[in-house]
Every structure is written in structure tokens, then in C-alpha cells.
Design an enzyme around this catalytic site. Structure first.
Site, PDB file in Angstrom:
ATOM      1  N   ASP A 213     -16.942  61.502 110.003  1.00  0.00           N
ATOM      2  CA  ASP A 213     -17.997  62.393 110.490  1.00  0.00           C
ATOM      3  C   ASP A 213     -18.656  63.134 109.330  1.00  0.00           C
ATOM      4  O   ASP A 213     -18.040  63.336 108.277  1.00  0.00           O
ATOM      5  CB  ASP A 213     -17.398  63.398 111.475  1.00  0.00           C
ATOM      6  CG  ASP A 213     -18.426  64.007 112.405  1.00  0.00           C
ATOM      7  OD1 ASP A 213     -19.575  63.514 112.434  1.00  0.00           O
ATOM      8  OD2 ASP A 213     -18.096  64.970 113.113  1.00  0.00           O
ATOM      9  N   HIS A 339     -25.834  55.656 117.341  1.00  0.00           N
ATOM     10  CA  HIS A 339     -25.841  57.112 117.202  1.00  0.00           C
ATOM     11  C   HIS A 339     -26.545  57.576 115.932  1.00  0.00           C
ATOM     12  O   HIS A 339     -27.413  58.454 115.987  1.00  0.00           O
ATOM     13  CB  HIS A 339     -24.402  57.633 117.234  1.00  0.00           C
ATOM     14  CG  HIS A 339     -24.278  59.098 116.999  1.00  0.00           C
ATOM     15  ND1 HIS A 339     -24.871  60.038 117.815  1.00  0.00           N
ATOM     16  CD2 HIS A 339     -23.624  59.802 116.023  1.00  0.00           C
ATOM     17  CE1 HIS A 339     -24.597  61.253 117.369  1.00  0.00           C
ATOM     18  NE2 HIS A 339     -23.848  61.136 116.281  1.00  0.00           N
TER      19      HIS A 339
END
Length: 479
Positions: A213, A339
């Protein structure tokens, strides 16, 4: 009047760099005794960690790792080695209702035109609950016409402020949080304290689905070094009163503050993994499909540069893992709906069209690791997910825009055929209809895929304003 050059000593540390952390607590509160709170706030200000101190802390952590032959990864400044380097951080932010309750003003007196009229951000003034339906959160329309989101009780209450406390260990954070609560004692009521932790071992820096992330966070112009392929944003995209934000009317006390969006986002990890395997049939194919959902492999390697299998060395190399562009009108390598493509459609749109919508993400995972029992049952038994935090100067161009206009919009990126569909990770639909996307299947990128569940479900949040440290000391606090 000309604005003085940016001083990192004036900005709260989580905004521009992210407070270093192995663990973090969010202390949500209501203000009860306004005058006493503002007086006690002056005692809290010395604990507030500036961007200058944060930059120093991150540099020390990285130097320690280099000296001790520990790999420094992209974004790895947030991962602290407990028992070796002790570090903590404190920041504070206020909701619109918190500012209204406290009657802060530039003259430390009540003003005819309140602070909310001056700050000039409608979404902030109205609060996240008023935006929940637009964001696609699940909920029910009430008889009076209002929308009641399916949120945790914490976020259905009136929240006035939040204190962020980070550190290298639970002991460090608990001690610092106790100091914060002691300073504010008798002036606030605790609504809730939520805590998160960097995931253990090799999963450090990865969210609960397993994907690395924060890899593609933008750099802020003239603030930090830029890696190849990394987007650079104007200071005014992150900070009020700077750069492009000077075109918006702001009060002087808003300078170097930032709007913070907080979201609690539980993740259904066993269910997500089962869907991938059931759909793709083999584990290798499931791993590839998951990478196509995200746009990156779990290592952080972009599928534009690693199209068929993971490349951990690429994922770990900050000089390479962002150095790519999507091919406009082509989803053979990366789905339009992936995404990272939805959140940063590099080359699908011009840089000038993308940069006003970029945000600085500072979240942390919460909840336990998936148990063997959960994996065997393919069902979540213990809540886990992401405590999402991001900063921007305009909420309607930042977080709220990204969720509504890009993640939830099926025909974004625009002009692409076949229709991209929803962002499979964070895309939401209030109606509860089955979401679809294209591009998931390598051998037939036009084939639509029904996403039979929503694996990330918002359970609430709030919009906050994170003031500059001089504003906290000279405007919000009283002696």
C-alpha cells in the site's frame, strides 16, 4: 498580500510525510467545556509533531536501516523497528461541528461571520454523514428524506475532534495517548478510540488483502525528492493557502492546514480470496486476477511492467515501481477498472486533469491477521481492514471526488470501450446492485465479470480540518 515560503515547522507532520508508526490510535472526542478546552489546548500544542520533526524522524529511521543492512523500501519510513528506535507523534484535527462548538476566531472573540463560512468547503461544513449517499455507502432512506448510512455508532454521533497518536510500539503510543487525555481531561468526552497496526513480518506495508500500500503516493512540490514516474503535486493541492489554493478565498488562519478524510473500511479477506480462486480456478490464475483488480501484484510491482507474474524486486524498487503509464484505450495489460488506474489514470487523462484530484494517503491496517479457521471456512469472523486517512485542500476535488466520480463511476476512464465498470476494490453502490467490471480475464478483456460481493464496506468516518501549528497556538488555543 504575499504568502511567506512554506515552513515545515508550521505544518502538522502527518500531512506531508506521514507520522512514522508501527501502531496508531485515533482518539475521537466531543468538546464539553469550551473555554477550558481552549486553555488546555495551549498545553497540548508542544506535543504536536511538525512536518519538520517528522522528516527528521524518517531520516533517522532510514539511516539506521542502512547502517544495519536492513532494506529500505518505498514508503518504508513509516515502518519503525520497535525496541531499537523509539519514536512517537501527535497530531490533532477538528470537524466542522467541533470548530463551531469551540467558536474559534482570528481575534479570539465571537465573530458575526463564523469560522465555517470563512473556510469555504461545503463538504467539510456539512460533514461526511451528509455525503454518505453520494459516496455510495450502504444505508436506508428515512421518512424525512434523509439518508441513514449503515455506519458504526461511533460515526453516527457528533464528533468534534480527533487526536492521532503514533509510535514504535503499543507502550509508546499508550503512554503518549495517556498524556494527551490527561491534558484534555475534564474538557472533552471520549467517543471512541480506534487503533491500528502495521502488519507483521513480511506483510509490513501491505493492507489485509496482501497488496503493498501507499506505493503511488504523490510527492509535494519543493518538499520531498521525486522518484521516476511519481506524480508531483502543487503545494496547494495538499495545503490551504498555498499555490493553486490561493485562488480560493480562505481565512488567514487556514494557511498550511489541510482537510483530513477519515474512513473505517472493514475488508472481507477470506471471501475475497475465495472469489478469486472460484472464478480463476487455479491459484496462479487467482493471483493474476487479483493483480488485475488492483493494478499491482502483492509485492507492489505494477502489472504494466510485470504482466503475467509477480516481480518482487521490481515491487521493492522505488525507482522503478512507479515508472509506467497506462496505454490509453487498451486494457490488455491493465484493466480500465483496476484500482490504481481508477485512482490515478495516468495517460488516460492529462496530468493537468489528474493532479487536482490527488491525495496524500496516511492510513493503517486494523484488526488481527486472518486465522486458519477463517481461511478454512472462507468467512470473516473477526473484523479487520483499513483505517483510511487522506489529506487534501479541497474535499470535493480530493477524496469525495475520487470515490464518486472515478471509483464508483462505471464509465470511467471516459471514452473507453468496453465499459470499465466499478473499481473492484473500493467501488461502491448504495443500491446494493451487483457490481461489474471488464478486463479481469486476460484472454477476454471484454468479458464482464460480476463482482458477487463488496469486499470493502465503509462503516463510517468524518471530515476534519488539520490546522497549522501556529494556528493551533495563536488562534485556537487561549492562555
Amino acid at each position: 498580500m504575499a504568502v511567506a515560503p512554506l515552513s515545515l515547522a508550521n505544518v502538522q507532520g502527518d500531512i506531508l510525510f506521514g507520522l512514522p508508526k508501527q501502531t496508531q490510535s485515533f482518539f475521537f472526542f466531543q468538546i464539553d467545556q469550551v473555554d477550558a478546552f481552549r486553555s488546555n489546548l495551549s498545553n497540548l500544542v508542544p506535543l504536536i509533531t511538525s512536518a519538520q520533526q517528522t522528516q527528521t524522524n524518517i531520516s533517522e529511521i532510514r539511516q539506521f536501516k542502512i547502517k544495519n543492512n536492513i532494506a529500505v523500501d518505498a514508503g518504508d519510513g513509516e515502518v519503525v523497528h520497535p525496541d531499537v528506535i523509539t519514536v512517537s507523534g501527535v497530531n490533532i484535527a477538528f470537524s466542522a461541528k467541533g470548530l463551531q462548538k469551540s467558536k474559534f476566531s482570528t481575534k479570539l472573540t465571537f465573530m458575526r461571520i463564523g469560522i465555517l463560512d470563512d473556510i469555504n468547503d461545503t463538504l467539510f461544513n456539512n460533514g461526511m454523514k451528509s455525503d454518505a449517499s453520494n459516496l455510495g455507502d450502504s444505508g436506508m432512506q428515512q421518512a424525512d428524506g434523509t439518508f441513514q448510512p449503515d455506519w458504526d455508532d461511533t460515526f453516527l454521533q457528533e464528533i468534534h475532534g480527533v487526536t492521532l497518536v503514533t509510535g514504535d510500539s503499543h507502550d509508546t503510543v499508550n503512554d503518549k495517548l495517556a498524556s494527551v487525555k490527561d491534558i484534555l481531561s475534564g474538557t472533552v468526552t471520549e467517543i471512541s478510540t480506534l487503533s491500528g497496526d502495521v502488519r507483521p513480518g513480511d506483510e509490513a506495508g501491505h493492507e489485509h488483502f496482501g497488496y503493498k500500500d501507499g506505493v503511488s503516493n504523490p510527492a509535494v512540490q519543493d518538499v520531498e525528492a521525486i522518484n521516476p514516474g511519481q506524480a508531483t503535486i502543487d503545494q496547494g493541492v495538499a495545503l490551504l493557502g498555498r499555490g493553486v489554493d490561493t485562488a480560493t478565498t480562505r481565512p488567514s488562519w487556514a494557511l498550511d492546514g489541510s482537510f483530513m478524510a477519515f474512513r473505517k473500511l472493514p475488508q472481507l479477506v477470506p471471501e475475497f480470496d475465495k472469489f478469486l480462486l472460484d472464478t480463476a480456478k487455479t491459484q496462479d490464475a487467482a493471483d493474476l486476477m487479483g493483480a488485475r483488480f488492483v493494478g499491482r501484484w502483492k509485492s507492489g510491482a505494477p502489472i504494466m511492467n510485470a504482466t503475467t507474474q509477480d516481480d518482487p524486486a521490481l515491487g521493492a524498487d522505488a525507482t522503478l515501481n512507479n515508472d509506467f503509464k497506462f496505454v490509453k484505450g487498451d486494457q490488455s495489460a491493465c484493466p480500465f477498472a483496476a484500482h490504481i488506474r481508477k485512482m490515478n489514470p495516468r495517460n488516460d487523462l492529462s496530468e493537468s486533469a489528474i493532479q487536482p484530484h490527488m491525495i496524500l494517503r496516511r492510513g493503517i491496517p486494523f484488526g488481527p491477521e486472518v486465522s486458519d479457521e477463517e481461511r478454512q471456512a472462507n468467512a470473516t469472523a473477526q473484523e479487520r481492514g483499513l483505517l483510511f486517512v487522506c489529506y487534501q485542500s479541497v474535499l470535493s476535488s480530493g477524496f469525495s471526488f475520487l470515490q464518486q466520480a472515478w471509483a464508483n463511476k462505471q464509465n470511467f476512464p471516459p471514452g473507453d470501450s468496453p465499459t470499465p465498470g466499478f473499481d473492484p476494490i473500493i467501488g461502491q453502490t448504495t443500491s446494493g446492485d451487483v457490481r461489474t467490471m471488464t478486463g479481469a480475464f486476460v484472454n477476454n478483456t471484454s468479458q464482464p465479470l460480476n463482482l458477487l460481493a463488496q469486499w470493502v464496506n465503509s462503516k463510517g468516518g468524518e471530515y476534519f480540518f488539520s490546522p497549522s501549528i501556529p494556528t493551533l497556538q495563536n488562534v485556537f488555543a487561549t492562555s
